[in-house]
Design a protein around this motif. Structure first.
Motif, short mmCIF file in Angstrom:
data_model
loop_
_atom_site.label_atom_id
_atom_site.label_comp_id
_atom_site.label_asym_id
_atom_site.label_seq_id
_atom_site.Cartn_x
_atom_site.Cartn_y
_atom_site.Cartn_z
N TRP A 84 -10.82 16.15 15.64
CA TRP A 84 -9.91 16.91 16.50
C TRP A 84 -8.96 15.97 17.24
CZ3 TRP A 84 -10.18 18.67 22.04
CH2 TRP A 84 -9.24 19.69 22.30
N SER A 85 -9.51 14.86 17.73
CA SER A 85 -8.69 13.86 18.40
C SER A 85 -7.62 13.32 17.46
CB SER A 85 -9.57 12.71 18.91
OG SER A 85 -8.78 11.65 19.41
N PHE A 86 -8.00 13.06 16.21
CA PHE A 86 -7.03 12.54 15.26
C PHE A 86 -5.95 13.58 14.98
CE2 PHE A 86 -5.37 10.74 11.35
CZ PHE A 86 -5.39 9.38 11.65
N GLY A 87 -6.34 14.85 14.95
CA GLY A 87 -5.35 15.91 14.77
C GLY A 87 -4.36 15.96 15.92
N ILE A 88 -4.84 15.74 17.15
CA ILE A 88 -3.95 15.70 18.30
C ILE A 88 -2.99 14.52 18.17
CG2 ILE A 88 -3.86 15.37 20.82
CD1 ILE A 88 -6.56 16.82 20.98
N TYR A 89 -3.52 13.37 17.77
CA TYR A 89 -2.70 12.18 17.55
C TYR A 89 -1.58 12.45 16.55
CZ TYR A 89 -1.56 7.65 15.36
OH TYR A 89 -0.90 6.57 14.81
N ALA A 90 -1.90 13.27 15.55
CA ALA A 90 -0.93 13.57 14.49
C ALA A 90 0.04 14.68 14.87
CB ALA A 90 -1.67 13.96 13.21
N GLY A 91 -0.08 15.24 16.07
CA GLY A 91 0.87 16.25 16.53
C GLY A 91 0.35 17.67 16.49
N GLY A 92 -0.92 17.86 16.17
CA GLY A 92 -1.49 19.21 16.15
C GLY A 92 -1.89 19.66 17.54
N GLN A 93 -1.37 20.79 17.98
CA GLN A 93 -1.67 21.32 19.31
C GLN A 93 -2.54 22.57 19.16
OE1 GLN A 93 2.19 22.01 21.01
NE2 GLN A 93 2.86 19.90 20.63
N SER A 94 -3.68 22.56 19.81
CA SER A 94 -4.62 23.66 19.62
C SER A 94 -5.52 23.79 20.82
CB SER A 94 -5.46 23.43 18.36
OG SER A 94 -6.20 22.21 18.48
N ILE A 95 -6.29 24.85 20.82
CA ILE A 95 -7.31 25.07 21.86
C ILE A 95 -8.67 25.08 21.18
CG2 ILE A 95 -8.22 26.68 23.58
CD1 ILE A 95 -5.35 27.75 23.91
#
Length: 767
Positions: free
Chosen positions: A520-531
């Motif tokens: 999930w952290s890596f997804g945030i790093y890649a620009g993914g915004q989620s809850i």
């Protein structure tokens, strides 16, 4: 030019050699630049070299503008080299690999200056990302249109297949329908330290095939196939097929005389065939694997069946074309200056002018220009994220759980803000009913690539209706947290890929959040915004015991960049923090959120929500900013009790008892410790996330009311320990620091020192 395919072999060959040179030179320049501290700069020349033919063939012959590619992390220099030849990267960046502000160590959508489709670098995550990218594209297209078409490629190192998350993704039932997914496995049979002895390509083939994938194997190149057709050729094939990986790799390090001695190994006919080859042909044959043959690769790309996922197993040599080719310790090795000069002579490059492009009028120059035009994409026109209300206006009553409040808030959103609700998509790993999403699922339906019949729609005892259709807004994956957050990250990136924002909410059991944090952290790093929602949480799920408790998740918001964490105490706090989190999604300056919820029923009247509209709005702003005063002593307090989540009940009970003892207490409800910490940092002029609101500190912890502090939460006590520093007061921090056991709630709270007795005792000790 090859008549059957229209491929210009000579031009492709020149480009391939130039890509090999550029990718190797990018790493060489980084290490010649060095680091003033003496720290090794690093880079992976051999890992890049093994993918050069595959990537050159894919980009310059088969890729289309709508396709997207996830590149093996250690091959990032190859991607930059290709982007440079296509005019997508300025020459000034080529010497900046791993420099501050330069090319990143691994491909990064958010930090590299040239086009990168998927951020990679964490094993298994980049490989599986295109699977979830395919799901996200289909979801956007079925709901809003405009996502186009295109394949989703993963260029995967064979060692990456050791990661369990890879197989979790491959085996998910949803994946078998994604015909646009294509994996190319760089089968060089080496890991960081060694030649892997039993990598077993047939076993890998069988595992993909069992999951319903099309399996295409590209093992040998044209030269070897030609030799196999000669007398003794079948024996040669059997000899190469049968030898262990380390033995084959050792042949790559031998001269021609040694190959003649080792290769036959008594196999009939092989010695005679080998003796008839000159040295150059013999050495070329040993290295002639399919992953380095554009024609063989092209045949595989043309054979892709778009009705199901495809994996291409491409046999390669790690370090192909370099002096380090095939050496078991070549993973991080670097060519010497002499070896770089030799490589330049072999590929037609110039050490003194390393970044020279092709003459635009030459065949490779024209092919670069044609490819750049073919792959050029129009920049997405961003659609603004939908307006999300700040307050739906209800005031919950009775007893309720924060977990149940999530489902109620989503249902309320469909009525109060249908445009925003229409952009929401929820995801679960088979826990929809047990996390109170049943009402939402019944309302919006389950997303599927095609409509499926619900065979229980006429069963009166069925509570959760599983209506699958392309317009549904809930996705359910198997019980694999990595898959959940992988899909969450890609759905959260649709605003940047296609300009169409989606508001994704993933719900899973809080005890398993840590398992999902890294992807999930890596997804945030890649620009993914989620809850991400974790529920149930803590030891408050008392009967579940230590097997299902969570201790460290409350501090996620303190430590995770790009994320705000909330642990609401009351149903109204859930609504306000959820709405605030949704409003931060799907935008260039957006951020993700983590909500930690509980199954403990709490009396909602304890929230004391103000009836006056202005006072209610002030409370809401405090909730969203990180904390609010729930109870104030009539005069200066003797002690302050700051608590989180369901333990506000114990905090209030302790305050009542302390008052009876003559010690009035302020009670503060903390909703977001990370935001409070950032407010402290911002007030001191230190870096803090933009959501920090320093005013909340004076609003909730005014200096004039400074008093000894007791903090209380259903998690590790360090999470709130920093609060004592706001006004520099003595403090005691209560929380969970050991594994629990099953029991009733009162017994479990007493066991961990979370009950009102513990709070009263801690306060009296301070006083």
């Amino acid at each position: 030019m090859t008549a059957s395919t229209g491929r210009d072999d000579a031009a492709i060959g020149e480009i391939e050699r130039r890509v090999l040179w550029l990718s190797t030179a990018i790493i060489d320049a980084a290490n010649r630049r060095g680091d003033p501290s003496g720290l090794k700069v690093g880079g992976h020349q051999a890992s890049s070299a093994s993918l050069v033919t595959i990537m050159t063939t894919l980009w310059f012959e088969h890729l289309r503008a709508g396709d997207r590619v996830s590149v093996k992390p250690h091959a990032s220099p190859v991607l930059h080299a290709i982007n440079y030849l296509l005019g997508e990267l300025d020459e000034s960046y080529l010497p900046t690999l791993r420099a501050f502000g330069g090319l990143q160590s691994y491909p990064s959508r958010s930090k590299d200056p040239d086009p990168v489709d998927y951020s990679t670098g964490s094993v298994g995550i980049g490989a599986t990302a295109p699977i979830w990218g395919a799901v996200a594209r289909r979801y956007v297209d079925s709901h809003f249109g405009g996502a186009g078409e295109g394949r989703q490629y993963s260029l995967v190192g064979d060692a990456e297949l050791d990661e369990g998350a890879v197989w979790e993704a491959i085996l998910d039932p949803m994946v078998g329908e994604l015909g646009e997914v294509v994996w190319v496995v760089d089968l060089n049979r080496q890991s960081l330290d060694r030649v892997v002895p039993n990598i077993g390509a047939p076993r890998i083939e069988g595992m993909f095939a069992a999951a319903g994938w099309q399996v295409l194997t590209v093992k040998y190149g044209r030269l070897l196939h030609e030799l196999f057709a000669r007398p003794g050729g079948e024996a040669l094939r059997e000899r190469i097929d049968g030898m262990p990986n380390p033995e084959y790799q050792r042949l790559l390090r031998c001269d021609a005389a040694e190959v003649r001695k080792r290769l036959p190994d008594g196999a009939p006919g092989v010695a005679q065939l080998v003796d008839g080859l000159d040295d150059a042909t013999l050495l070329a044959a040993v290295r002639n694997l399919g992953g380095h043959d554009p024609a063989a690769l092209g045949e595989a790309f043309e054979a892709i069946d778009d009705s199901r996922p495809t994996v291409i197993l491409a046999y390669t040599v790690k370090g192909h074309g370099l002096a380090t080719a095939g050496h078991p310790q070549n993973h991080g090795s670097l060519l010497s200056a002499e070896q770089m000069s030799e490589l330049a002579g072999t590929v037609g490059a110039d050490v003194d002018d390393p970044w020279r492009r092709f003459d635009p009028a030459s065949p490779p120059g024209r092919l670069c220009a044609e490819t750049a035009g073919r792959l050029r994409r129009a920049a997405p026109v961003p659609e603004p994220a939908p307006a999300v209300p700040t307050d739906i206006g209800r005031t919950p009553t009775g007893r309720a759980t924060t977990q149940a409040a999530l489902g109620r808030a989503l249902l309320d959103l469909t009525r109060e803000a249908p445009d925003a609700a229409g952009r929401v998509v929820t995801l679960c790993p088979d826990v929809s009913s047990s996390t109170n999403l049943g009402g939402w699922v019944n309302k919006v339906g389950v997303w599927s690539t095609a409509e499926r019949r619900d065979w229980f729609d006429d069963d009166p005892e069925t509570i959760l209706h599983w209506r699958e259709r392309p317009t549904g807004q809930h996705l359910e994956l198997g019980i694999a947290e990595g898959n959940l957050v992988g899909a969450l990250g890609e759905l959260g990136a649709t605003w940047s890929r296609w300009g169409s924002p989606v508001l994704p909410i993933g719900v899973l059991y809080d005890p398993f959040v840590e398992r999902a944090l890294e992807p999930w952290s890596f997804g945030i790093y890649a620009g993914g915004q989620s809850i991400l929602v974790g529920t149930p949480s803590g030891v408050s799920l008392a009967p579940e015991g230590g097997a299902h408790q969570s201790i460290t998740t409350p501090s996620v918001g303190l430590e995770q960049p790009g994320c705000v964490t909330y642990e609401p105490a009351f149903a109204i706090d859930v609504e306000w923090t959820l709405l605030a989190s949704l409003a931060r999604l799907g935008r260039p300056d957006g951020t993700s959120a983590y909500l930690r919820l509980s199954t403990r029923p709490v009396d909602q009247s304890l929230a004391a929500v103000p009836a006056d509209p202005a006072a209610r709005e002030r409370r809401r702003r405090q909730v969203v900013a990180g904390a609010y005063p729930l109870r104030r002593a009539d005069g200066p307090p003797s002690v302050t009790i700051a608590a989180m989540g369901p333990l506000l009940t114990e905090a209030l009970a302790a305050a009542d008892r302390l008052a009876e003892l003559g010690h009035e207490a302020d009670v503060v409800c903390v909703t977001a410790p990370g935001l409070l910490f950032d407010a402290v940092q911002a007030r001191a002029g230190r870096p803090a996330r933009p959501q920090a609101e320093p005013w909340v500190l004076d609003s909730v912890f005014p200096a004039r009311r400074a008093a000894p502090l007791v903090t209380l939460l259903d998690g590790h006590p360090h999470t709130l320990a920093f609060l004592a520093g706001i006004n520099r007061v003595p403090a005691t921090h209560l929380g969970v620091t050991r594994f629990g056991q099953s029991g009733d709630l009162a017994s479990v709270y007493a066991h961990h020192g979370l009950d009102a007795d513990a709070v009263v005792g801690a306060a009296l000790d301070l006083l």
